[in-house]
Enzyme design. Structure first.
Site, PDB file in Angstrom:
ATOM      1  N   THR A 137       7.821-106.049 -39.355  1.00  0.00           N
ATOM      2  CA  THR A 137       8.851-106.633 -40.212  1.00  0.00           C
ATOM      3  C   THR A 137       9.711-107.578 -39.383  1.00  0.00           C
ATOM      4  O   THR A 137      10.017-107.298 -38.224  1.00  0.00           O
ATOM      5  CB  THR A 137       9.729-105.538 -40.867  1.00  0.00           C
ATOM      6  N   HIS A 193       8.099 -89.091 -34.519  1.00  0.00           N
ATOM      7  CA  HIS A 193       8.018 -88.318 -33.289  1.00  0.00           C
ATOM      8  C   HIS A 193       7.151 -87.067 -33.447  1.00  0.00           C
ATOM      9  O   HIS A 193       6.787 -86.416 -32.458  1.00  0.00           O
ATOM     10  CB  HIS A 193       9.432 -87.908 -32.846  1.00  0.00           C
TER      11      HIS A 193
END
Length: 405
Positions: free
Chosen positions: A316, A368
């Site tokens: 992006t 994560h």
């Protein structure tokens, strides 16, 4: 014959759509394959073409959510299309309604001040103070606001003082509601973390300035932009750190041996994320051409569900709007997203000396649960290395060949 037009299925997982805009009016004559409506699904805005020619009768309003397979309009295929002359003649026929007897109103006595209304002198003072009469309690007869009331009135903290106070309540499109739902889910359902780095854009600018004119002339007006460099840097880094190119599926990890790169673009209906397929196999020209094609489709509202389905990693670019730094939100079910930002000249240390270079901050948000710190930081460093040494790492020491010149 009356034909019932039903909502076609835009995709396997889509159960309903929303009528965004009717492009025709009730009673219009429509031609076969003419676009009669724009419908929003939770993935894209699509045009609905007429299945036959005839007079149309609408069965749904703009903003209505209708199930896939539901009837949205009827087409009378036996109705003939009026010629231009017939239409004019039909419009020229006027039916005069019978006149009603005129009823003269009885004379009305001069109106007294309404309850709570200000006197002329009071109104003048209130206008000068930008105070609305409804904010004052009059002490005169029948609650009339006197000149003394107006003189003693003072706007309190927070009282409107003549500025616009309007508001408008509009329903979000189905696509926008789905984007909002996915963004909240990404925040709530992933262990999202963001790591940052900076890139010296001088090497890329040097290459672009040297070859962009030849590139554009050779490839039919396609420009050599930053996105092809970033896409190539990303696909190289994904090969080095494959966990970033994977996603969670319950207790399992799905790893991909291809790079379908989602490119976030701003369209008239909101954020779109079309996919550049197998970007690892594309040349600079191929990437730029595909991004241009998808961006035009998004701008024109022609993007399809298939264009946005899948994707293993997202890029992006908030820099086009002036963003200096951000923490992009993961595009689920993907595990990583790279945020680009604006390029600003800043002083940096180069070989012990202070130099001014065009610098860009880059950010990697990642899940994560599946990507550890070593992989995330290593991935972003690999992107930085490729962008700061593009001639060697992205062009294989031969920019002319890489740019197909």
């Amino acid at each position: 014959m009356i034909l019932e037009m039903k909502v076609p299925s835009p995709g396997e997982s889509i159960k309903e759509v929303e009528i965004a805009t009717w492009l025709v009016k009730d009673g219009d004559y429509v031609e076969k394959d003419q676009a009669i409506a724009e419908v929003d699904s939770d993935k894209a805005t699509l045009e609905l073409p007429a299945e036959a020619s005839g007079i149309i009768t609408l069965k749904a309003e703009e903003g209505d959510a209708v199930a896939v397979g539901a009837v949205v309009c009827l087409i009378d295929t036996g109705a003939a299309k009026l010629s231009g002359a017939a239409v004019v003649e039909a419009k020229s026929v006027v039916v005069e309604a019978p006149k009603k007897e005129e009823v003269k109103a009885a004379p009305v006595a001069a109106a007294a001040y309404a309850s709570g209304a200000p006197s002329p002198a009071a109104r003048k003072i209130l206008d000068e103070k930008n105070i609305h009469p409804s904010d004052i309690v009059g002490t005169g007869k029948d609650g009339r606001i006197t000149k003394e009331d107006a003189v003693n009135a003072a706007p309190s903290m927070g009282t409107p003082t003549g500025g616009s106070r309007g508001s408008e309540r509009t329903k979000l499109s189905m696509l926008r509601r789905k984007v909002a739902e996915r963004l909240v889910a990404a925040k709530n359902e992933t262990a999202m973390l963001t790591t940052f780095n900076e890139v010296n854009m001088t090497p890329i600018n040097t290459l672009r300035n040297e070859y962009k004119d030849d590139f554009k002339a050779k490839h039919g007006g396609i420009g050599l932009g930053y996105m092809s460099f970033f896409t190539k840097a990303v696909t190289r880094a994904l090969a080095l750190y494959p966990d970033v190119n994977s996603m969670m599926d319950g207790d399992y990890k799905i790893a991909f041996d291809f790079c379908d790169i989602s490119i976030a673009v701003s369209g008239p209906k909101g954020l779109m994320v079309p996919v550049v397929r197998n970007a690892e196999n594309l040349t600079f020209r191929g990437i730029e051409a595909d991004i241009k094609r998808l961006a035009i489709k998004a701008r024109d509202g022609q993007i399809t569900v298939d264009d946005m389905t899948g994707g293993t990693f997202t890029i992006t670019n908030g820099g086009v709007f002036g963003s200096m730094l951000s923490t992009p939100i993961i595009n689920p079910p993907q595990s990583g997203i790279l945020g680009m930002h604006n390029i600003i000249e800043r002083p940096i240390a180069v070989n012990g000396k202070v130099e001014i270079h065009p610098m860009m901050y880059v950010a990697l948000s990642y899940d994560h649960r599946i990507i550890d710190g070593r992989e995330s930081v290593g991935f972003l460093v690999a992107v930085k290395e490729a962008l700061e040494n593009p001639e060697v790492l992205l062009c294989d020491n031969n920019p002319k060949k890489a740019f197909e010149l």
